[in-house]
Design an enzyme around this catalytic site. Sequence first.
Site, PDB file in Angstrom:
ATOM      1  N   GLY A 278      54.955   5.018  33.611  1.00 50.06           N
ATOM      2  CA  GLY A 278      54.169   3.876  33.153  1.00 50.06           C
ATOM      3  C   GLY A 278      52.773   4.292  32.750  1.00 50.06           C
ATOM      4  N   GLY A 280      50.210   5.015  34.647  1.00 43.29           N
ATOM      5  CA  GLY A 280      49.773   6.168  35.429  1.00 43.29           C
ATOM      6  C   GLY A 280      50.474   7.445  35.020  1.00 43.29           C
ATOM      7  N   ILE A 308      58.538  -1.872  34.336  1.00 42.96           N
ATOM      8  CA  ILE A 308      59.382  -3.036  34.556  1.00 42.96           C
ATOM      9  C   ILE A 308      58.589  -4.318  34.316  1.00 42.96           C
ATOM     10  CG2 ILE A 308      58.920  -3.318  37.029  1.00 42.96           C
ATOM     11  CD1 ILE A 308      61.968  -3.807  37.367  1.00 42.96           C
ATOM     12  N   ASP A 309      57.251  -4.233  34.465  1.00 42.66           N
ATOM     13  CA  ASP A 309      56.388  -5.397  34.214  1.00 42.66           C
ATOM     14  C   ASP A 309      56.160  -5.650  32.728  1.00 42.66           C
ATOM     15  OD1 ASP A 309      56.195  -5.586  36.923  1.00 42.66           O
ATOM     16  OD2 ASP A 309      54.128  -4.878  37.068  1.00 42.66           O
ATOM     17  N   MET A 352      58.243  -9.562  40.291  1.00 41.90           N
ATOM     18  CA  MET A 352      57.291  -8.493  40.009  1.00 41.90           C
ATOM     19  C   MET A 352      56.343  -8.891  38.884  1.00 41.90           C
ATOM     20  SD  MET A 352      60.150  -5.565  40.291  1.00 41.90           S
ATOM     21  CE  MET A 352      61.238  -6.766  39.573  1.00 41.90           C
ATOM     22  N   GLY A 353      55.181  -8.258  38.880  1.00 41.86           N
ATOM     23  CA  GLY A 353      54.161  -8.531  37.873  1.00 41.86           C
ATOM     24  C   GLY A 353      52.784  -8.423  38.491  1.00 41.86           C
ATOM     25  N   ARG A 354      52.289  -7.184  38.616  1.00 39.62           N
ATOM     26  CA  ARG A 354      51.008  -6.971  39.285  1.00 39.62           C
ATOM     27  C   ARG A 354      49.857  -7.598  38.515  1.00 39.62           C
ATOM     28  NH1 ARG A 354      50.578  -3.217  43.135  1.00 39.62           N
ATOM     29  NH2 ARG A 354      48.398  -2.905  42.557  1.00 39.62           N
ATOM     30  N   ILE A 459      65.958  -6.069  42.211  1.00 38.68           N
ATOM     31  CA  ILE A 459      65.902  -6.085  40.747  1.00 38.68           C
ATOM     32  C   ILE A 459      65.628  -4.693  40.185  1.00 38.68           C
ATOM     33  CG2 ILE A 459      64.544  -6.904  38.770  1.00 38.68           C
ATOM     34  CD1 ILE A 459      64.196  -9.547  40.266  1.00 38.68           C
TER      35      ILE A 459
END
Length: 545
Positions: A278, A280, A308-309, A352-354, A459
């Site tokens: 991602g 990072g 994934i986000d 999920m979804g920071r 998920i």
Amino acid sequence: MLWSHSRPTVPSVGQTSDFGLRSSSHLNGLRLQPLTEQRLRHGSRQHRHLITAAADGVSNTAFAIEAPGDSDDVLECQDLKSKLKARDSPFKTHDNFGGGFASDGDRVALQSMRFATPHSAGATCMTLGQLSKIHNNDNGSKPPRSEDAADDQVCVPLPPWAIRAGARETIYHDPLTVNAAIVTCGGLCPGLNDVVQGLVRKLEDYGVPDGNILGIRYGYKGFYNRKTKPVVLNSKAVEGIQLQGGTILGTSRGGADIKEIVKRIDMWGIDMLFVVGGNGGNAGAAAIQAQCEKDEVVCNVVGVPKSIDNDILVIDKCFGFDTAVEEAQTALLAAKVEASSADHGIGLVKLMGRSSGFIAMQASMASGVVDVCLIPEVNFAMDGEQGLMAYLRRLLADKGHCVICVAEGAGQEILMSGDVQTDLSGNPILKDVGPWLKSEIKKCFKDADVKYIDPSYLIRSIPTTSNDRIYCKILAHNAVHAAFAGFTGVTVGLVNTHYVLLPIPVVIQAPRRVDPQGKQWNRLRSSIGQPQFTSAAASSAGTGV
């Protein structure tokens, strides 16, 4: 609609053998001009190809397409061609399996839409320069204001064109002597094994010998951790792994020693490094590429963006996202059953979804059972007549139950106070919004039957759906094509339905986020009738969205 070239030219991959374009989507971003003559003069600076548009099968309308020339602004990608030897691709003998080749001169439009005014739906990503141009056109729009321009953290100024991804007729490595390495970084995501398999098989298609492809174990630290030595990858090793979740290589977050990694790359004679990660992971890839350049280590570093986000800038979507949205609906439908089966039942699902609420938004839209969706991009007030609790009270009075979908990064403006700690990847450590929201709901509705579901790890650990599986394979193939074509410090992605090469620093500047004024969020709100959750105090202070 049918499209065909009237003037024979050497076709790039994507064109049919009779020089026709496969679909009208290939015209995205190209400037169309009506023709007054059937014959066109071809200038030396820009070629204009005659296009016939058969709209009804009877009458035809002719247009001229101005293809981008050398002087057009292009998102430049770094390469190592000057340090490598050019040679013919092994696919040249069969014209790349009959599909032809892409060219370094092929361009993909990065922006597929031109907005007439800053008030057009979806026009929140306009710069002040674009706004001034609209105002100068004297079309009745208001003068540009700084608040009309997009936040720099969301919108990245880009040139109009990107370099098209794909197999090249000329390559810059001898496949028989190539040593390649593959590493997966960051959190789990559906599709990691698909990408690893795609990379290995395409490298072997080029002719990379058995034993010359290494899999780095457990992220970047696998380069120098003596307890986790690299493994040899080949077709036999990756057979069937697309049917498994997770990654056969293992993964980890943060803590990369870039100098040690480059030292191993040089010591092991690695010619190509493929990083599946991602923001990072790609930041690490950019740092490795920069250190390789500094130490004069010739290695093509190519990324495959994973999130994934779905929070990688510029590209249409990340692999694994469609799978996550599909699987999230299972939890939402379960919450609907639980809520509707109880008196004053409330189903609460945390997804999920920071920092980006794409999964929560899309899963809520797709499921058709969500009454309230909370995402990180949109602050909400709990109390007051226009607050969340008042709206839940109205829902319970009206239909007797409700379903709430909340992204993990939502509500942090309420939960967080003081210094914010970060994880090994530098991400803020979030407060757990799910249990907190459940507790607040129980305080407000003593008789409510609240069922809380957190399917996050279920998920992210599953195999991919069919669409994602195909997407992973194409991304992997284009990453290998990019490395053989000599590019480095790039990542591959889908932009406006076409695959492109993007400089890694461009896509890691900030997380891609849901636009609170955009069409996607507006569609969801209008579909479920969700109001803005603001309080009088928040509105007067300007903190409500």
